[in-house]
Design an enzyme around this catalytic site. Structure first.
Site, PDB file in Angstrom:
ATOM      1  N   GLY A 409      29.204  17.734  -0.295  1.00  0.00           N
ATOM      2  CA  GLY A 409      30.178  18.804  -0.150  1.00  0.00           C
ATOM      3  C   GLY A 409      31.542  18.405  -0.671  1.00  0.00           C
ATOM      4  O   GLY A 409      31.686  17.564  -1.571  1.00  0.00           O
ATOM      5  N   SER A 410      32.567  18.985  -0.071  1.00  0.00           N
ATOM      6  CA  SER A 410      33.932  18.812  -0.593  1.00  0.00           C
ATOM      7  C   SER A 410      34.495  17.412  -0.417  1.00  0.00           C
ATOM      8  O   SER A 410      35.541  17.092  -0.988  1.00  0.00           O
ATOM      9  CB  SER A 410      34.871  19.822   0.071  1.00  0.00           C
ATOM     10  OG  SER A 410      34.510  21.136  -0.298  1.00  0.00           O
TER      11      SER A 410
END
Length: 665
Positions: A409-410
Site C-alpha cells: 500500500g501507501s
C-alpha cells in the site's frame, strides 16, 4: 633309428599334453574354489549390511555353531537383539581372503551413539561338501566377545540447547512442568471409583477409557503413581479429587503465543523420524517448526554413553564405543523478549504482524504474528479438540504473517518518490493539478480509475506524502515509464532470498517480468498492483529511509555480519525524510495520531483487496515508522481488515513506539 626318434617325439608330445591338461584342470579347479570362497564372503557381508540375519544358518558351519553353543534359531535372535538394540546402520565393509583361507574384514557403521570406525574381524572359511562356509565364533559379533557374553549400552543424554534473546532472556528453555496422575488405592471401590474416574476424565479433558487403560497396565500396583496427562508449561494445577501432581522435565516457551512463530516447538519422535535418523530413540524430542527445527542439529547436541561387552557374571569385559556427551548449543537471537511481548499485546484482537528492526545493523528486535498458538501445548501432546480449535479458527493462527506477502500500500510511496527524485522526473517544486477523487489517464483505461481519499487541487511531493495521494504517484510513475521505474525497483531486494532461518518467498514487483499495461505500472507506484512484500521484506527495504539511502539486510541470529547495499543517494533521503516527519506532525498528516510520541518519521498505507472496480473490498491497514533522530529503530505493522477490527495499524502501533523511545533514550 629315424623311427625310434619319431616314437620318442610322440611320447614327449603326449607327455606335454597330459601335463598341460593336468595343469589346466588345476587352474580351473583353483579358480572355481576361489569363486566359491568369494561367493560366501560376499554373501556374509551382504547379510550384515542388509541385516538379513535369517540367512546366517546357511552361511556358517553347523559345527562352529554347535561349538559356540548356539542353534540356528538362537544365532539369528542374537544378531537381531544386538544390532537392533544398539541401532546398527549404514554399515560399510572392506574384506580380503588370503592364501590360508583366512577371511578378514573391516566394518564401519553407525550406532545409537554415533559412528564406529574400522572394527577388525577375522575368521576361517571352511570347505563344506561342495561349498565353503564361515567358521563362526562370538568374535564375529564383536572382537574379544565370548559366546555367553552380552552387549550392553548406557546413554548419557545431552541437554538440549536453549534459545535466548539479545539480553539472555530465555525464549525456549529446559525446565519442569506438572504431570497429573492418580494412585489406584485412593480412587476407592465400585461406584465411588467410577464417579471419581469420570470426574477426573472430564476435568483433564481425557476419556474414561484412557484412564482405565492407564490403570490396567501390567506394572501398576495400588500404591503406584499412574500418570494421566502432562500439563503444558505454565498451566494451572486444579484441585481434582483423586488427582495428584508430580514434576517432570519439559521444554518450555515463556512467551507462549507471543513468540510461537519464531521459536516453533519440539515434539516426540515417531517411527518415521527414527527410520530417517537411527541415532534417535523412542522418547526423544526434536524440533518440529521454527527455530527449533532450523537449528535442530545445533540445539540437540550429541548424546554420550558407552557400548560394552559384559560377561555372564555381569562384569565389563571390553568397551566397544565410548562417547562423551556434547550438550546442545545456546542459540542467541536478536529479539528483545520484552519488546516482542509489547508488540504482540499492542495488536490487541487484530490479525496482523509487527516487525521491529535496527536499520543500521539489520537486527530484528521483534517479529510478531497474530493470532498465534501456545507452543507449550504441542510439547506435551496437544489433544485433538485443542488442535481442532486452532485449525478451524477462521483467523488461521498457524499462519506466520511475518513471512506472508501483502501489498504494501501507501507505505511504498517514499520508495517511488526516491526513484523519481533520482531519475530527475520528480522534483520538490513540481505541482500536479488534480480534480476530484478519481482519475484516469485517458479513455483507453476503460472504466478503470485511480482513487484518492482527500481532494486537493494542487499536489506537490510534500502534499502527496503527507496526505497520501495515490493519483500523484501514479502520474509520476507514468511519466518515469516502466524502464526507469523498474530500474529503481531492482536496486531493492525484489526476487532475493534473505539469510534467515525462516521460510519466505521473495518479494515481487509483478507476476511477469513486464507490467504489460500502464494501469499496472500506475497501481504499483502507490503500493498496489501485483506488488507483494512480507512485513520483514517491507522493513528491510524501508531501512534505506532511516539509513541515508543504505539498505541493510535482516539478521535474526545475534552477532551476525552486517550486510548492506547503497540504493539511493543521501541527498535523496534528506529531501524525503522531513516530509515523512510531517506525516506525523502535520495536522492533516495520516499518522498525526502518533504526534508527540517522539521525533519520528512515518508513512501510513491501506491496501484494498477487491475483485472489481467500484466495489468496496477488505482493507489492510499498514504503517512504517522510524526514528528520525539517528535511525535507531524502524517498525512496520499491518492490520488485516482494519474496519472489522475497528482500529488502524497507526493506532495499534503506538505502545510499540513508546517502548522503543524508552529503549533508545
Amino acid at each position: 633309428m629315424k623311427k625310434k626318434w619319431i616314437l620318442i617325439a610322440g611320447a614327449v608330445a603326449l607327455l606335454f599334453v597330459a601335463v598341460g591338461s593336468v595343469f589346466g584342470y588345476q587352474q580351473w579347479n583353483e579358480a572355481k574354489i576361489q569363486e566359491k570362497k568369494e561367493q560366501v564372503a560376499q554373501e556374509w557381508i551382504a547379510m550384515l549390511k542388509e541385516q538379513s540375519f535369517d540367512e546366517i544358518p546357511q552361511l556358517v558351519t553347523a559345527d562352529s555353531l554347535e561349538k559356540a553353543g548356539y542353534t540356528k534359531e538362537s544365532i539369528v535372535e542374537k544378531y537381531k537383539a544386538i544390532f537392533g538394540g544398539i541401532g546398527v546402520s549404514n554399515m560399510e565393509i572392506d574384506y580380503e581372503i588370503n592364501d590360508e583361507d583366512t577371511f578378514e574384514y573391516i566394518a564401519t557403521f553407525d550406532t545409537v551413539l554415533g559412528t564406529i570406525s574400522e572394527i577388525h574381524y577375522k575368521t576361517q572359511l571352511i570347505e563344506s561338501e561342495k561349498d565353503y562356509k564361515v567358521n563362526w565364533t562370538a568374535e564375529l559379533l564383536f572382537p574379544g566377545m565370548l559366546s555367553d557374553d552380552r552387549i550392553r549400552y548406557t546413554v548419557d543424554e545431552a541437554s538440549r540447547g536453549e534459545i535466548v534473546d539479545r539480553n539472555e532472556s530465555p525464549l525456549a528453555l529446559n525446565t519442569m512442568t506438572y504431570q497429573a496422575g492418580v494412585v489406584p488405592k485412593e480412587l476407592g471401590e465400585e461406584e465411588t471409583r467410577t464417579n471419581k474416574i469420570a470426574n477426573i476424565a472430564e476435568q483433564l479433558g481425557i476419556t474414561v477409557d484412557f484412564v482405565e487403560g492407564q490403570l490396567g497396565q501390567s506394572w501398576v500396583q495400588d500404591e503406584h503413581f499412574v500418570p494421566l496427562k502432562t500439563l503444558p508449561y505454565g498451566a494451572d494445577t486444579p484441585v481434582i479429587e483423586g488427582v495428584q501432581y508430580q514434576q517432570v522435565a519439559s521444554r518450555a516457551y515463556p512467551l507462549r503465543e507471543a513468540a510461537a512463530h519464531i521459536t516453533g516447538y519440539v515434539g516426540e519422535v515417531n517411527a518415521e523420524d527414527i527410520e530417517k535418523d537411527p541415532t534417535l530413540q523412542a522418547g526423544d524430542v526434536i524440533g518440529r517448526t521454527g527455530l527449533e527445527l532450523a537449528f535442530e542439529k545445533e540445539l540437540r547436541g550429541q548424546n554420550g554413553g558407552e557400548i560394552y561387552i559384559e560377561t555372564a557374571s555381569g562384569e565389563k569385559r571390553a568397551t566397544i564405543q565410548k562417547i562423551e556427551k556434547q550438550d546442545g548449543q545456546t542459540i542467541k537471537v536478536t529479539i528483545d523478549a520484552n519488546l516482542q511481548q509489547t508488540a504482540f499485546d499492542a495488536l490487541e484482537n487484530a490479525a496482523g504482524s509487527t516487525v521491529v528492526m535496527e536499520p543500521k545493523t539489520g537486527n530484528l528486535l521483534a517479529l510478531v504474528s497474530k493470532p498465534s498458538y501456545n507452543p507449550n501445548q504441542f510439547v506435551v501432546g496437544i489433544s485433538q479438540s485443542e488442535y481442532d480449535a486452532y485449525n478451524n479458527d477462521e483467523e488461521k493462527p498457524f499462519i506466520s504473517r511475518l513471512t506472508t506477502r501483502y501489498a504494501p500500500g501507501s507505505t511504498f510511496k517514499p520508495i517511488t518518490a526516491s526513484i523519481g527524485l533520482e531519475s530527475g522526473i520528480t522534483t520538490v517544486d513540481e505541482t500536479h493539478e488534480i480534480s476530484g477523487l478519481q482519475w484516469q489517464k485517458d479513455t483507453s483505461w476503460g472504466n478503470y480509475r485511480i482513487s484518492r481519499v482527500t481532494e486537493t487541487a494542487s499536489v506537490n511531493l510534500r502534499t502527496a506524502l503527507v496526505k497520501s495521494d495515490n493519483i500523484y504517484f501514479a502520474q509520476e510513475a507514468l511519466e518515469m515509464g516502466e524502464e526507469t521505474f523498474r530500474e529503481g525497483l531492482n536496486k531493492l531486494t525484489f526476487g532475493e532470498s534473505y539469510e534467515l532461518p525462516l521460510t519466505m518467498e521473495p518479494a515481487q514487483i509483478s507476476n511477469e517480468e513486464s507490467f504489460g499495461s500502464e494501469i499496472l505500472l500506475a497501481d504499483t507506484a502507490y503500493g498496489q498492483g501485483q506488488l507483494l512484500m512480507s512485513p520483514i521484506q517491507m522493513a528491510t527495504n524501508y531501512t534505506l529511509l532511516a539509513n541515508d539511502g543504505v539498505l541493510t539486510y535482516p539478521n535474526l541470529i545475534a552477532d551476525s555480519e552486517v550486510k548492506t547495499k547503497e540504493v539511493f543517494n543521501k541527498e535523496t533521503i534528506d529531501t524525503i525524510k522531513p516530509m515523512l516527519v510531517e506525516v506525523v506532525t502535520a495536522r492533516d498528516g495520516t499518522a498525526h495520531a502518533l504526534n508527540g510520541v517522539g521525533n519520528i518519521a512515518a508513512k501510513t498505507g491501506t491496501a484494498e483487496l477487491k475483485k472489481a472496480q467500484g466495489e468496496r473490498g477488505v482493507e489492510n491497514s499498514l504503517i512504517a515508522v522510524f526514528d528520525a533522530n539517528d535511525g535507531g529503530y524502524l517498525t512496520v505493522s499491518i492490520v488485516e481488515d482494519h474496519r472489522k477490527v475497528g482500529k488502524t495499524a497507526t493506532q495499534l502501533v503506538k505502545p510499540v513506539i513508546q517502548y522503543l523511545e524508552l529503549l533508545t533514550q
